[in-house]
Design a protein around this motif. Structure first.
Motif, PDB file in Angstrom:
ATOM      1  N   SER A  20      47.439  59.160  61.893  1.00  0.00           N
ATOM      2  CA  SER A  20      47.081  57.772  62.168  1.00  0.00           C
ATOM      3  C   SER A  20      45.673  57.705  62.749  1.00  0.00           C
ATOM      4  O   SER A  20      45.418  58.250  63.822  1.00  0.00           O
ATOM      5  CB  SER A  20      48.079  57.141  63.149  1.00  0.00           C
ATOM      6  OG  SER A  20      49.371  57.096  62.583  1.00  0.00           O
ATOM      7  N   GLY A  21      44.772  57.040  62.031  1.00  0.00           N
ATOM      8  CA  GLY A  21      43.417  56.857  62.521  1.00  0.00           C
ATOM      9  C   GLY A  21      43.327  55.655  63.444  1.00  0.00           C
ATOM     10  O   GLY A  21      44.286  54.891  63.612  1.00  0.00           O
ATOM     11  N   ALA A  22      42.142  55.467  64.028  1.00  0.00           N
ATOM     12  CA  ALA A  22      41.935  54.355  64.948  1.00  0.00           C
ATOM     13  C   ALA A  22      42.140  53.016  64.252  1.00  0.00           C
ATOM     14  O   ALA A  22      42.659  52.059  64.853  1.00  0.00           O
ATOM     15  CB  ALA A  22      40.535  54.432  65.542  1.00  0.00           C
ATOM     16  N   SER A  23      41.753  52.924  62.958  1.00  0.00           N
ATOM     17  CA  SER A  23      41.902  51.661  62.233  1.00  0.00           C
ATOM     18  C   SER A  23      43.368  51.264  62.088  1.00  0.00           C
ATOM     19  O   SER A  23      43.699  50.077  62.101  1.00  0.00           O
ATOM     20  CB  SER A  23      41.251  51.760  60.849  1.00  0.00           C
ATOM     21  OG  SER A  23      41.888  52.750  60.065  1.00  0.00           O
ATOM     22  N   GLY A  24      44.248  52.269  61.961  1.00  0.00           N
ATOM     23  CA  GLY A  24      45.670  51.971  61.850  1.00  0.00           C
ATOM     24  C   GLY A  24      46.214  51.293  63.094  1.00  0.00           C
ATOM     25  O   GLY A  24      46.947  50.301  63.017  1.00  0.00           O
ATOM     26  N   TYR A  25      45.829  51.825  64.259  1.00  0.00           N
ATOM     27  CA  TYR A  25      46.251  51.209  65.513  1.00  0.00           C
ATOM     28  C   TYR A  25      45.630  49.822  65.677  1.00  0.00           C
ATOM     29  O   TYR A  25      46.291  48.880  66.120  1.00  0.00           O
ATOM     30  CB  TYR A  25      45.834  52.090  66.692  1.00  0.00           C
ATOM     31  CG  TYR A  25      46.525  53.430  66.746  1.00  0.00           C
ATOM     32  CD1 TYR A  25      47.866  53.529  67.100  1.00  0.00           C
ATOM     33  CD2 TYR A  25      45.840  54.601  66.440  1.00  0.00           C
ATOM     34  CE1 TYR A  25      48.509  54.748  67.149  1.00  0.00           C
ATOM     35  CE2 TYR A  25      46.471  55.831  66.493  1.00  0.00           C
ATOM     36  CZ  TYR A  25      47.800  55.896  66.843  1.00  0.00           C
ATOM     37  OH  TYR A  25      48.427  57.120  66.893  1.00  0.00           O
TER      38      TYR A  25
END
Length: 234
Positions: A142-147
């Protein structure tokens, strides 16, 4: 406050829609170019679009496949994605906003159904966000964009629902500002992030199918077309 709301729901909303539409159109054109390139270089002209379309339709509501692996996650994920697709387009207040911004109008959801789906979407988003935060295997991928986008969706749906309640503990104008800012930001960012897969998903399967038919060149069969297809669909 009224002037800010008018600005966010008027010029900013129209700009966000235009940028989102142009960005999505660009991605579709690039993806179609990948498919055309793969078809032109294919040793076998039978790309398999029919099979790719059938597989795409099956995965739009992948109940049978996903329930085998994780029933709870499958149900929550389907609710989350259904809410994202249905509520923004068919909530009566949204349709009115679309009509004011674009001149287009269509049928709307009953108020009770819209409220229920809004709450389910927000709750599903919270579940998915905490699942990513506390599940070690998901934190790795999970990348930052997902969060960020999961959090944005939760805020959009929660603030939209709260703004329509008489027991809202916050000033309605301030809640609506949060709702409009997050909504416009999501539309602006959609074509440039992983959220674009929601639009490109039907074409992604065809790109993959086409890539498998590219003639081998220097021992790298299908690498060029498949690679461009993945880039265009991300």
């Amino acid at each position: 406050m009224d002037s800010i709301l008018h600005y966010l729901g008027g010029p900013v909303f129209r700009f966000s829609i235009m940028l989102m539409a142009l960005g999505i159109l660009r991605l579709i054109i690039l993806t179609l170019a990948d498919i055309r390139s793969a078809a032109r270089h294919a040793g076998d002209s039978r790309i398999g679009c029919g099979a790719a379309a059938t597989l795409t339709l099956a995965w739009l509501v992948p109940v049978r496949e996903l329930l085998r692996a994780s029933p709870l996650f499958s149900v929550v994920s389907l609710l989350f994605h259904a809410g994202i697709m249905v509520v923004p387009l068919f909530l009566s207040e949204h349709v009115l906003l679309w009509e004011q911004g674009t001149g287009l109008s269509w049928m709307t959801l009953p108020a009770a159904a819209a409220d229920a789906l809004t709450l389910c979407t927000a709750a599903s988003g919270v579940f998915l966000l905490f699942r990513r935060l506390f599940w070690a295997s998901l934190r790795v991928v999970s990348g930052a964009s997902g969060y960020l986008f999961t959090a944005l969706i939760i805020i959009i749906f929660a603030s939209g629902w709260l703004a329509g309640r008489s027991f809202n503990p916050f000033p309605r104008s301030e809640v609506m500002i949060v709702h409009l800012v997050c909504g416009n930001l999501t539309m602006i960012m959609l074509p440039f992030t992983r959220l674009s897969h929601a639009v490109l998903f039907p074409l992604a399967r065809i790109v993959t199918a086409a890539g498998w038919h590219v003639r081998p060149a220097n021992g790298t069969a299908g690498r060029g077309a498949a690679g461009r297809g993945e880039g265009g669909a991300s």
